[in-house]
Motif scaffolding. Structure first.
Motif, PDB file in Angstrom:
ATOM      1  N   LYS A  93       0.830  -1.196   0.000  1.00 42.83           N
ATOM      2  CA  LYS A  93       0.000   0.000   0.000  1.00 42.83           C
ATOM      3  C   LYS A  93       0.868   1.251   0.000  1.00 42.83           C
ATOM      4  O   LYS A  93       2.052   1.219   0.330  1.00 42.83           O
ATOM      5  N   LEU A  94       0.232   2.365  -0.358  1.00 46.88           N
ATOM      6  CA  LEU A  94       0.867   3.685  -0.311  1.00 46.88           C
ATOM      7  C   LEU A  94       0.057   4.570   0.630  1.00 46.88           C
ATOM      8  O   LEU A  94      -1.173   4.610   0.534  1.00 46.88           O
ATOM      9  N   ALA A  95       0.740   5.273   1.525  1.00 45.71           N
ATOM     10  CA  ALA A  95       0.069   6.143   2.499  1.00 45.71           C
ATOM     11  C   ALA A  95       0.713   7.527   2.464  1.00 45.71           C
ATOM     12  O   ALA A  95       1.897   7.675   2.119  1.00 45.71           O
ATOM     13  N   ILE A  96      -0.063   8.534   2.818  1.00 50.28           N
ATOM     14  CA  ILE A  96       0.456   9.909   2.786  1.00 50.28           C
ATOM     15  C   ILE A  96       0.443  10.567   4.167  1.00 50.28           C
ATOM     16  O   ILE A  96       0.939  11.688   4.312  1.00 50.28           O
ATOM     17  N   THR A  97      -0.118   9.903   5.184  1.00 54.85           N
ATOM     18  CA  THR A  97      -0.103  10.428   6.548  1.00 54.85           C
ATOM     19  C   THR A  97       0.263   9.302   7.511  1.00 54.85           C
ATOM     20  O   THR A  97       0.103   8.114   7.195  1.00 54.85           O
ATOM     21  N   LEU A  98       0.720   9.687   8.688  1.00 63.09           N
ATOM     22  CA  LEU A  98       1.042   8.696   9.704  1.00 63.09           C
ATOM     23  C   LEU A  98      -0.208   7.991  10.204  1.00 63.09           C
ATOM     24  O   LEU A  98      -0.193   6.782  10.452  1.00 63.09           O
ATOM     25  N   ALA A  99      -1.285   8.741  10.360  1.00 62.06           N
ATOM     26  CA  ALA A  99      -2.532   8.131  10.824  1.00 62.06           C
ATOM     27  C   ALA A  99      -3.023   7.082   9.844  1.00 62.06           C
ATOM     28  O   ALA A  99      -3.481   5.996  10.239  1.00 62.06           O
ATOM     29  N   GLN A 100      -2.920   7.378   8.555  1.00 61.26           N
ATOM     30  CA  GLN A 100      -3.324   6.404   7.537  1.00 61.26           C
ATOM     31  C   GLN A 100      -2.423   5.176   7.574  1.00 61.26           C
ATOM     32  O   GLN A 100      -2.885   4.044   7.381  1.00 61.26           O
ATOM     33  N   THR A 101      -1.141   5.371   7.849  1.00 59.77           N
ATOM     34  CA  THR A 101      -0.212   4.239   7.923  1.00 59.77           C
ATOM     35  C   THR A 101      -0.534   3.329   9.090  1.00 59.77           C
ATOM     36  O   THR A 101      -0.530   2.093   8.961  1.00 59.77           O
ATOM     37  N   VAL A 102      -0.803   3.934  10.273  1.00 60.54           N
ATOM     38  CA  VAL A 102      -1.164   3.130  11.448  1.00 60.54           C
ATOM     39  C   VAL A 102      -2.440   2.333  11.178  1.00 60.54           C
ATOM     40  O   VAL A 102      -2.545   1.151  11.539  1.00 60.54           O
ATOM     41  N   LEU A 103      -3.400   2.966  10.531  1.00 58.89           N
ATOM     42  CA  LEU A 103      -4.640   2.273  10.195  1.00 58.89           C
ATOM     43  C   LEU A 103      -4.380   1.110   9.231  1.00 58.89           C
ATOM     44  O   LEU A 103      -4.959   0.026   9.377  1.00 58.89           O
ATOM     45  N   GLN A 104      -3.486   1.318   8.268  1.00 54.46           N
ATOM     46  CA  GLN A 104      -3.176   0.254   7.304  1.00 54.46           C
ATOM     47  C   GLN A 104      -2.445  -0.906   7.974  1.00 54.46           C
ATOM     48  O   GLN A 104      -2.670  -2.086   7.635  1.00 54.46           O
ATOM     49  N   VAL A 105      -1.587  -0.607   8.952  1.00 56.93           N
ATOM     50  CA  VAL A 105      -0.935  -1.679   9.702  1.00 56.93           C
ATOM     51  C   VAL A 105      -1.979  -2.498  10.452  1.00 56.93           C
ATOM     52  O   VAL A 105      -1.901  -3.733  10.520  1.00 56.93           O
ATOM     53  N   GLY A 106      -2.979  -1.836  10.995  1.00 58.81           N
ATOM     54  CA  GLY A 106      -4.063  -2.556  11.660  1.00 58.81           C
ATOM     55  C   GLY A 106      -4.838  -3.445  10.717  1.00 58.81           C
ATOM     56  O   GLY A 106      -5.236  -4.561  11.080  1.00 58.81           O
ATOM     57  N   VAL A 107      -5.041  -2.998   9.496  1.00 51.95           N
ATOM     58  CA  VAL A 107      -5.735  -3.825   8.494  1.00 51.95           C
ATOM     59  C   VAL A 107      -4.905  -5.060   8.165  1.00 51.95           C
ATOM     60  O   VAL A 107      -5.426  -6.184   8.095  1.00 51.95           O
ATOM     61  N   PHE A 108      -3.586  -4.884   7.966  1.00 56.65           N
ATOM     62  CA  PHE A 108      -2.720  -6.038   7.712  1.00 56.65           C
ATOM     63  C   PHE A 108      -2.743  -7.013   8.880  1.00 56.65           C
ATOM     64  O   PHE A 108      -2.729  -8.232   8.690  1.00 56.65           O
ATOM     65  N   HIS A 109      -2.771  -6.486  10.092  1.00 56.68           N
ATOM     66  CA  HIS A 109      -2.793  -7.342  11.285  1.00 56.68           C
ATOM     67  C   HIS A 109      -4.073  -8.171  11.328  1.00 56.68           C
ATOM     68  O   HIS A 109      -4.036  -9.370  11.632  1.00 56.68           O
ATOM     69  N   GLN A 110      -5.192  -7.565  11.013  1.00 55.66           N
ATOM     70  CA  GLN A 110      -6.463  -8.302  11.004  1.00 55.66           C
ATOM     71  C   GLN A 110      -6.475  -9.369   9.909  1.00 55.66           C
ATOM     72  O   GLN A 110      -7.005 -10.471  10.091  1.00 55.66           O
ATOM     73  N   ILE A 111      -5.882  -9.068   8.774  1.00 57.91           N
ATOM     74  CA  ILE A 111      -5.836 -10.054   7.688  1.00 57.91           C
ATOM     75  C   ILE A 111      -5.008 -11.263   8.107  1.00 57.91           C
ATOM     76  O   ILE A 111      -5.331 -12.410   7.774  1.00 57.91           O
ATOM     77  N   GLU A 112      -3.948 -11.023   8.873  1.00 60.37           N
ATOM     78  CA  GLU A 112      -3.127 -12.128   9.346  1.00 60.37           C
ATOM     79  C   GLU A 112      -3.861 -12.984  10.367  1.00 60.37           C
ATOM     80  O   GLU A 112      -3.659 -14.192  10.447  1.00 60.37           O
ATOM     81  N   LEU A 113      -4.731 -12.366  11.170  1.00 52.08           N
ATOM     82  CA  LEU A 113      -5.422 -13.112  12.211  1.00 52.08           C
ATOM     83  C   LEU A 113      -6.552 -13.973  11.660  1.00 52.08           C
ATOM     84  O   LEU A 113      -6.899 -14.991  12.241  1.00 52.08           O
ATOM     85  N   VAL A 114      -7.142 -13.604  10.550  1.00 44.33           N
ATOM     86  CA  VAL A 114      -8.306 -14.330  10.036  1.00 44.33           C
ATOM     87  C   VAL A 114      -7.975 -15.773   9.671  1.00 44.33           C
ATOM     88  O   VAL A 114      -8.677 -16.699  10.075  1.00 44.33           O
ATOM     89  N   PRO A 115      -6.893 -16.065   8.965  1.00 41.41           N
ATOM     90  CA  PRO A 115      -6.594 -17.472   8.651  1.00 41.41           C
ATOM     91  C   PRO A 115      -6.348 -18.301   9.898  1.00 41.41           C
ATOM     92  O   PRO A 115      -6.731 -19.462   9.958  1.00 41.41           O
TER      93      PRO A 115
END
Length: 629
Positions: free
Chosen positions: A596-618
């Motif tokens: 992904k590409l992010a332009i703010t720190l807040a957006q980056t933290v949110l994207q890390v949370g999305v990746f974390h949730q994707i890892e937990l689902v399997p």
């Protein structure tokens, strides 16, 4: 280039000449402009009352004469009452002759006898010098008379009498007619302005706002509302001030206390000097009527305490959102208008300045008025922070960040203040406007401030909610079997080009750690060294920190190398405060679908949370499948 510089110099000279001409015209035309300004002021005050009467079907002219008549009658009755009260106080002063004499004697004859002896000696010496004055040629004349044996005779003093010239009846009549005529002119102008206020407004818009109707309409509405609200608020505050003073003087024992309360309320319309002037007569009266010093001290304390409370707490709280004028500007314009128009200028200083600030806010050519007189900060927080570091003032730079944190979150501080400030520094550095020592100081100071902010930052609300939910689950549900803790996502932040990118990576690391992730910021170095550290850590997510526009090419090359060296990790390319199209930027970077590409720190933290949730689902899905078998 020379023509542009010459044009700017000519424009500045013309502006200076225009300012001198305007100030000169204001001074020499004050006889005509002062009544006009007073009439405009009274129009602002009385227009809402006239409009209210018109809403209840009263004809305009009847409403105008009714409102103006009540105002003139009220001012006349108040003046008559105040005058009679002052005459009554003057007539009562002889009754307090003894108290006045005792206080004068107490001041001139203190109880300290040593000082009394010194004062008596100085009085006797002065008396001898006065009784026996020595003429300039006295020594020579004395020797001459001594040699001749003749006695000298003292010349007789000639009494001097001062006679007042006979008063001229025409001058006395002129001193009465001039202010009365000015008052009549003000009343007549006020009546005509109230009657044709819409026509005057339209003519002003047609004269000044040709082609700028929206701009002039906003300026007039803003000026009218601000001046009206200011006068209304000032009337309420001054009335409360006078009421408190009157009640306080009543309990102290000052006669005619309500009179002094009214005088205090009226004089307080004069900025800065009104309250001291209102306190003079009551203090002198307290010195006269009280045999001790308790009454005068209480009177002085009352005026000082009430003025301190109103001037430093109540007025800034109430006026700040309605006038838009800074405290220094109020003092400056009060002095300016007093020098130009006298006491009337002091009374009109704040309303006139409100109009100037509004013009500066809405008219681009007059924006310097809003900058000089307005109360809004002229430097944005990021520019203020960067400017303080340029001046090597780390203390005030830290204060800028702390003030911003009072009303904003840490993420907003990083995204809206620190990253733009670093971008300003990068821009100056690439233009060779920033010395190396100053650049090092900026980076070092910012890192130190980041460490302090990271230590002082509180737990984020999301973590508090998550913890509260887990506590509630533990209390409500029986503990049958504890689940093992989930895998903590690890993130590595790698700078794309220079130390500014590294500093932003430190900010991102702090925010990720506050969100509950394992984060590490890699220091700037060669690409091979940084990639070796990334491979050693083997993170789940790699974030590339880059400050556009100078780090774009380096970020693109670094992304390709990270993608090839750490194929199992997800990558977030952080283009902080990127002003272009993120979709086109992602296409130029050839970012794969999982990254992904992010332009703010807040957006980056949110994207890390999305990746974390994707890892937990399997993991959860596989655990559920095992239990079903």
């Amino acid at each position: 280039m020379a023509r542009t510089s010459s044009a700017k110099d000519i424009s500045r000279i013309l502006t200076l000449v225009a300012a001198v001409v305007v100030i000169t015209a204001l001074y020499f035309a004050r006889v005509m402009l002062v009544p006009l300004a007073l009439a405009v002021l009274f129009t602002f005050v009385l227009a809402p009352l006239v409009s209210a009467l018109e809403h209840i079907r009263i004809p305009r002219f009847i409403a105008i004469f009714l409102v103006v008549g009540i105002a003139v009658f009220g001012i006349g009755v108040m003046g008559w009452t105040v005058g009679n009260q002052l005459i009554d106080v003057t007539n009562q002063l002889p009754r307090y002759k003894t108290n006045i004499k005792e206080k004068i004697d107490a001041i001139h004859n203190p109880k300290n006898r040593r000082l009394d002896k010194a004062a008596d000696a100085m009085k006797e010496l002065g008396k001898e010098i006065t009784d026996n004055p020595a003429a300039p040629n006295e020594p020579a004349q004395s020797l001459k008379n001594l040699g001749s044996g003749k006695a000298t005779s003292q010349p007789k003093a000639v009494p001097v009498q001062v006679f007042q010239p006979a008063s001229n009846p025409l001058e006395s009549l002129n001193s009465v007619i001039t202010p009365l005529g000015s008052a009549v002119i003000v009343v007549v102008l006020t009546i005509f302005m109230l009657a044709g206020r819409e026509d005057l407004r339209n003519r002003l818009i047609s004269l000044v706002g040709h082609g700028h109707l929206n701009l002039m309409t906003q300026a007039l509405d803003d000026a009218g509302s601000r001046v009206s609200r200011y006068l209304l608020l000032q009337l309420v505050i001054n009335a409360c001030f006078g009421a408190v003073i009157g009640v306080g003087l009543y309990f102290i024992g000052i006669p005619n206390s309500m009179l002094w309360g009214v005088v205090a309320a009226l004089l307080r319309f004069l900025p800065y000097v009104g309250s001291p002037l209102a306190a003079v007569l009551p203090i002198l009266l307290s010195l006269a009527i009280f045999p001790t010093w308790t009454g005068p001290v209480a009177t002085i304390g009352l005026y000082f305490a009430v003025e301190l409370l109103v001037g430093n707490f109540l007025e800034p709280l109430v006026y700040g959102a309605h006038t838009g004028i800074s405290s220094f500007a109020i003092l400056f314009v009060a002095i300016f208008w007093t020098l130009i128009w006298g006491p009337i200028g002091l009374l009109l200083s704040t309303p006139l300045t409100v109009c100037l600030v509004v013009l500066g806010r809405h008219v681009p050519a007059l924006s310097f008025l809003n900058i000089m007189l307005g109360d809004q900060p002229v430097l944005s927080p990021e520019a203020h922070y960067y400017q303080r570091l340029l001046a090597s003032d780390q203390t005030e730079a830290k204060q800028v960040l702390e003030d911003y944190l009072k009303t904003n979150s840490l993420e907003d501080l990083y995204d809206s203040v620190l990253i733009p400030a670093l971008a300003l520094a990068e821009q100056d550095r690439h233009h060779d406007d920033l010395e190396e020592i100053t650049e090092q100081f900026i980076c070092k100071s910012t890192k130190e401030l980041l460490d302090e902010l990271g230590n002082k930052s509180k737990e984020p609300p999301a973590a508090e909610v998550q913890r509260a939910q887990s506590d509630l689950a533990e209390l409500s549900a029986p503990k049958i079997q504890e689940e093992p803790p989930s895998h903590a996502t690890s993130v590595v932040c790698i700078p794309a080009r220079d130390e500014a990118d590294e500093i932003v990576g430190i900010m991102l690391t702090q925010l990720l750690e506050r969100a509950g992730y394992q984060a590490q910021a890699i220091s700037i170095g060669t690409t091979a060294e940084m990639l070796a550290q990334v491979k050693e850590v083997a993170p789940d997510i790699v974030c590339i920190s880059a400050l556009p526009p100078f780090a774009l090419l380096h970020a693109r090359d670094l992304y390709k190398r990270v993608r090839s060296n750490v194929p199992n990790a997800k990558v977030i390319v952080g283009l902080w405060k990127f002003s272009g199209d993120p979709i086109k930027a992602a296409a130029r970077f050839n970012i794969v679908s999982d990254d992904k590409l992010a332009i703010t720190l807040a957006q980056t933290v949110l994207q890390v949370g999305v990746f974390h949730q994707i890892e937990l689902v399997p993991e959860h899905a596989s655990a559920g499948a095992t239990e079903s078998k």
